[in-house]
Design a protein around this motif. Structure first.
Motif, PDB file in Angstrom:
ATOM      1  N   ALA A  11       0.840  -1.207   0.000  1.00 18.11           N
ATOM      2  CA  ALA A  11       0.000   0.000   0.000  1.00 18.11           C
ATOM      3  C   ALA A  11       0.871   1.252   0.000  1.00 18.11           C
ATOM      4  O   ALA A  11       0.581   2.217  -0.734  1.00 18.11           O
ATOM      5  CB  ALA A  11      -0.919  -0.008   1.222  1.00 18.11           C
ATOM      6  N   GLY A  12       1.933   1.257   0.794  1.00 19.89           N
ATOM      7  CA  GLY A  12       2.838   2.397   0.814  1.00 19.89           C
ATOM      8  C   GLY A  12       3.547   2.591  -0.512  1.00 19.89           C
ATOM      9  O   GLY A  12       3.703   3.718  -0.986  1.00 19.89           O
ATOM     10  N   ALA A  13       3.949   1.497  -1.119  1.00 16.44           N
ATOM     11  CA  ALA A  13       4.630   1.585  -2.413  1.00 16.44           C
ATOM     12  C   ALA A  13       3.692   2.138  -3.489  1.00 16.44           C
ATOM     13  O   ALA A  13       4.099   2.965  -4.316  1.00 16.44           O
ATOM     14  CB  ALA A  13       5.156   0.214  -2.821  1.00 16.44           C
ATOM     15  N   ALA A  29      -5.354  12.391   0.589  1.00 14.35           N
ATOM     16  CA  ALA A  29      -6.637  12.726  -0.029  1.00 14.35           C
ATOM     17  C   ALA A  29      -7.799  12.040   0.692  1.00 14.35           C
ATOM     18  O   ALA A  29      -8.861  12.629   0.873  1.00 14.35           O
ATOM     19  CB  ALA A  29      -6.628  12.334  -1.503  1.00 14.35           C
ATOM     20  N   ILE A  30      -7.588  10.812   1.113  1.00 15.44           N
ATOM     21  CA  ILE A  30      -8.656  10.065   1.790  1.00 15.44           C
ATOM     22  C   ILE A  30      -8.890  10.588   3.203  1.00 15.44           C
ATOM     23  O   ILE A  30     -10.036  10.718   3.649  1.00 15.44           O
ATOM     24  CB  ILE A  30      -8.322   8.561   1.817  1.00 15.44           C
ATOM     25  N   PHE A  31      -7.808  10.884   3.911  1.00 12.64           N
ATOM     26  CA  PHE A  31      -7.912  11.188   5.339  1.00 12.64           C
ATOM     27  C   PHE A  31      -7.777  12.667   5.691  1.00 12.64           C
ATOM     28  O   PHE A  31      -7.609  13.009   6.852  1.00 12.64           O
ATOM     29  CB  PHE A  31      -6.895  10.365   6.122  1.00 12.64           C
ATOM     30  N   GLY A  32      -7.827  13.556   4.715  1.00 16.00           N
ATOM     31  CA  GLY A  32      -7.893  14.975   5.017  1.00 16.00           C
ATOM     32  C   GLY A  32      -6.568  15.690   5.170  1.00 16.00           C
ATOM     33  O   GLY A  32      -6.466  16.626   5.949  1.00 16.00           O
ATOM     34  N   GLY A  33      -5.573  15.283   4.442  1.00 16.63           N
ATOM     35  CA  GLY A  33      -4.279  15.966   4.474  1.00 16.63           C
ATOM     36  C   GLY A  33      -3.211  15.156   5.167  1.00 16.63           C
ATOM     37  O   GLY A  33      -3.503  14.246   5.938  1.00 16.63           O
ATOM     38  N   GLN A  34      -1.965  15.490   4.872  1.00 15.17           N
ATOM     39  CA  GLN A  34      -0.836  14.744   5.425  1.00 15.17           C
ATOM     40  C   GLN A  34      -0.723  14.872   6.928  1.00 15.17           C
ATOM     41  O   GLN A  34      -0.238  13.979   7.589  1.00 15.17           O
ATOM     42  CB  GLN A  34       0.476  15.216   4.791  1.00 15.17           C
ATOM     43  N   GLY A  35      -1.161  15.979   7.480  1.00 15.77           N
ATOM     44  CA  GLY A  35      -1.011  16.213   8.903  1.00 15.77           C
ATOM     45  C   GLY A  35      -2.161  15.701   9.755  1.00 15.77           C
ATOM     46  O   GLY A  35      -2.095  15.789  10.983  1.00 15.77           O
ATOM     47  N   SER A  36      -3.211  15.167   9.115  1.00 18.69           N
ATOM     48  CA  SER A  36      -4.341  14.686   9.902  1.00 18.69           C
ATOM     49  C   SER A  36      -3.939  13.463  10.720  1.00 18.69           C
ATOM     50  O   SER A  36      -3.010  12.730  10.377  1.00 18.69           O
ATOM     51  CB  SER A  36      -5.526  14.346   9.001  1.00 18.69           C
ATOM     52  N   PHE A  37      -4.654  13.263  11.810  1.00 23.48           N
ATOM     53  CA  PHE A  37      -4.335  12.151  12.707  1.00 23.48           C
ATOM     54  C   PHE A  37      -4.378  10.811  11.977  1.00 23.48           C
ATOM     55  O   PHE A  37      -3.474   9.984  12.118  1.00 23.48           O
ATOM     56  CB  PHE A  37      -5.303  12.147  13.899  1.00 23.48           C
ATOM     57  N   VAL A  42      -1.805   5.959   9.367  1.00 24.40           N
ATOM     58  CA  VAL A  42      -1.534   5.111   8.187  1.00 24.40           C
ATOM     59  C   VAL A  42      -0.056   5.148   7.825  1.00 24.40           C
ATOM     60  O   VAL A  42       0.560   4.104   7.588  1.00 24.40           O
ATOM     61  CB  VAL A  42      -2.411   5.544   6.986  1.00 24.40           C
ATOM     62  N   TYR A  43       0.542   6.345   7.800  1.00 27.92           N
ATOM     63  CA  TYR A  43       1.969   6.462   7.480  1.00 27.92           C
ATOM     64  C   TYR A  43       2.813   5.698   8.501  1.00 27.92           C
ATOM     65  O   TYR A  43       3.779   5.022   8.135  1.00 27.92           O
ATOM     66  CB  TYR A  43       2.417   7.928   7.450  1.00 27.92           C
ATOM     67  N   THR A  44       2.440   5.765   9.764  1.00 29.42           N
ATOM     68  CA  THR A  44       3.171   5.049  10.810  1.00 29.42           C
ATOM     69  C   THR A  44       3.028   3.544  10.640  1.00 29.42           C
ATOM     70  O   THR A  44       4.007   2.798  10.762  1.00 29.42           O
ATOM     71  CB  THR A  44       2.676   5.483  12.204  1.00 29.42           C
TER      72      THR A  44
END
Length: 64
Positions: A11-13, A29-37, A42-44
């Protein structure tokens, strides 16, 4: 656990493929920006999946 880690890495790739080709961050785009909780969760999770997948390189395969 190995399959979950692999799915997270895939998924990350795919997200990085979209960023590289189209400058579109699907997770943001799905979760409301890179800084959203949720994006940070997901990134973590993807990062932890990548770290877990590193262990696959050094595991010995059992003879079956």
């Amino acid at each position: 656990m190995d399959r979950i880690a692999l799915l997270l890495v895939i998924a990350g790739a795919l997200n990085w493929l979209l960023v590289g080709l189209l400058q579109f961050d699907l997770v943001a785009a799905i979760f409301g920006g890179q800084g959203s909780f949720m994006s940070r969760v997901v990134y973590t999770a993807v990062g932890l999946g990548g770290l877990w997948s590193l262990s696959l390189l050094f595991r010995e395969r059992g003879r079956g």
